[in-house]
Design an enzyme around this catalytic site. Structure first.
Site, PDB file in Angstrom:
ATOM      1  N   HIS A  50       0.888  -1.160   0.000  1.00  0.00           N
ATOM      2  CA  HIS A  50       0.000   0.000   0.000  1.00  0.00           C
ATOM      3  C   HIS A  50       0.929   1.214   0.000  1.00  0.00           C
ATOM      4  O   HIS A  50       2.077   1.125   0.460  1.00  0.00           O
ATOM      5  CB  HIS A  50      -0.866   0.036   1.257  1.00  0.00           C
ATOM      6  CG  HIS A  50      -1.862  -1.086   1.308  1.00  0.00           C
ATOM      7  ND1 HIS A  50      -1.855  -2.036   2.285  1.00  0.00           N
ATOM      8  CD2 HIS A  50      -2.884  -1.384   0.478  1.00  0.00           C
ATOM      9  CE1 HIS A  50      -2.843  -2.891   2.065  1.00  0.00           C
ATOM     10  NE2 HIS A  50      -3.474  -2.530   0.968  1.00  0.00           N
ATOM     11  N   ASP A  53       2.373   1.681   3.303  1.00  0.00           N
ATOM     12  CA  ASP A  53       3.331   0.660   3.743  1.00  0.00           C
ATOM     13  C   ASP A  53       4.734   1.123   3.370  1.00  0.00           C
ATOM     14  O   ASP A  53       5.705   0.845   4.074  1.00  0.00           O
ATOM     15  CB  ASP A  53       3.096  -0.689   3.032  1.00  0.00           C
ATOM     16  CG  ASP A  53       1.784  -1.364   3.425  1.00  0.00           C
ATOM     17  OD1 ASP A  53       1.401  -1.259   4.603  1.00  0.00           O
ATOM     18  OD2 ASP A  53       1.163  -1.989   2.538  1.00  0.00           O
TER      19      ASP A  53
END
Ligand code: GLO
Ligand code: MG
Length: 345
Positions: A50, A53
């Protein structure tokens, strides 16, 4: 490990704390660096990301700071000989996107969603991948009358077009899912995802991802969903996992519920040379009961099952299968598959 020419990935959220809607985390958070080390140890090739992330708290960072952090992440991957498969905008957690991002009724929310996703595209570029996955988590409704579904469809298309225009090298992969968190999502199946991509300003840069559990939740067969996309050269990634019927999205280990269903997914990927187009991504979660120090076995098991099933698919006698199809002897064909699945190595 013999990997038959495939490359494998998972996401950092696949090593998780075990919280569910009725209970808190049951395992401590694992540091990102340790997740990367596990990925490497288990024989995977790539990490899925993501946007946050890769760059935590990116909403509050300058463009220069986002670039700096993403480039640092890229160096971390390089050092381990790993790559990023894709980056996905996490559009479902921010307070602004409580009722959707691209399809929110509030224009300020839609503007936020687009700006955020442009940052996701930048991060993908810094990480060295041209792939962005769009899982359209809150693009749907709890209440049918809450939004205009025709307008919402055009809003999704406008967002995709804006992203394709923003980054001329970007390729977008739509991940359909029929429900959860929404009651009913606007892009529930492969057919919906492909139709949207085909209507975009550059259909050659929009493909799709099949997640096994999402297909099952839609009452469809994952292998057929994959085949529909493969038929048009549009299957660019997969999220393999398993799902025990029409329940919450379980993200069970690949093949752990229905081995025959898993076999057929591997079979269509094999028969259509998927390995030349995309990576085999997992989207699996350890059971909540799994002790912390043992909570990566779902990844190991999924990879093992995939590789064992490749061996099974390759061992099948294709001429015999053709004969049985000709003779319409599907009972014998059924036995041929069951026998292959039950054989000991
Ligand atoms: C949830 C989805 C989710 C996505 C991920 C990447 O049901 O499967 O895990 O795959 O956020 O976009
Ligand atoms: Mg997924």
């Amino acid at each position: 490990m013999e990997k038959y020419g495939y490359k494998f990935s998972f996401g950092p959220w696949n090593i998780h704390e075990g919280a569910d809607p009725f209970g808190p985390p049951v395992r401590p958070t694992v540091a990102f660096g340790d997740k990367l080390a596990t990925l490497k140890e288990l024989g995977f090739d790539a990490m899925q990301f993501h946007d946050d992330d890769a760059v935590p708290d990116l909403d509050n960072l300058s463009a220069a700071e986002i670039k700096r952090q993403a480039e640092a992440m890229k160096r971390m991957l390089d050092d381990l000989g790993l790559v990023a498969e894709f980056v996905a905008p996490r559009l479902w957690e921010h307070p602004m996107t409580i009722d959707g991002a691209f399809t929110a009724n509030d224009p300020a929310v839609r503007a936020y969603a687009l700006e955020r996703t442009k940052k996701t595209a930048d991060i993908a570029r810094y990480l060295g991948t041209d792939l962005m996955v769009l899982w359209l988590a809150r693009e749907g409704t709890y209440l049918r009358e809450a939004k205009d579904a025709v307008r919402a469809t055009h809003q999704l298309l406008e967002a995709i077009d804006a992203l394709l225009e923003y980054d001329p090298a970007l390729r977008i992969i739509i991940e359909p899912k029929p429900n959860e968190p929404m009651d009913l999502a606007y892009i529930p199946t492969m057919g919906h995802a492909l139709a949207l991509g085909m209507q975009s300003r550059d259909p050659s840069r929009v493909g799709a991802l099949v997640e096994s559990a999402h297909a099952v939740l839609a009452g469809l067969d994952p292998a057929d969903e994959m085949s529909f996309a493969l038929a048009f050269g549009k299957l660019w990634s997969v999220h393999l996992n398993d799902q025990n019927g029409l329940k919450f999205d379980q993200d069970r280990s690949f093949g752990s519920v229905d081995l025959r269903r898993a076999f057929n997914q591997v079979r269509v990927l094999e028969e259509n040379n998927f390995r030349e187009v995309g990576m085999v991504g997992l989207d699996v979660k350890a059971l909540r009961t799994q002790p912390a120090e043992l909570a990566t076995k779902h990844l190991r098991n999924s990879l093992r099952v995939f590789l064992r099933l490749v061996a099974v698919v390759r061992s099948l006698d294709k001429t015999r299968i053709d004969e049985l199809r000709q003779a319409r002897d599907y009972e014998e064909l059924d036995w041929l598959v069951l026998d292959a699945l039950m054989k000991n190595e």
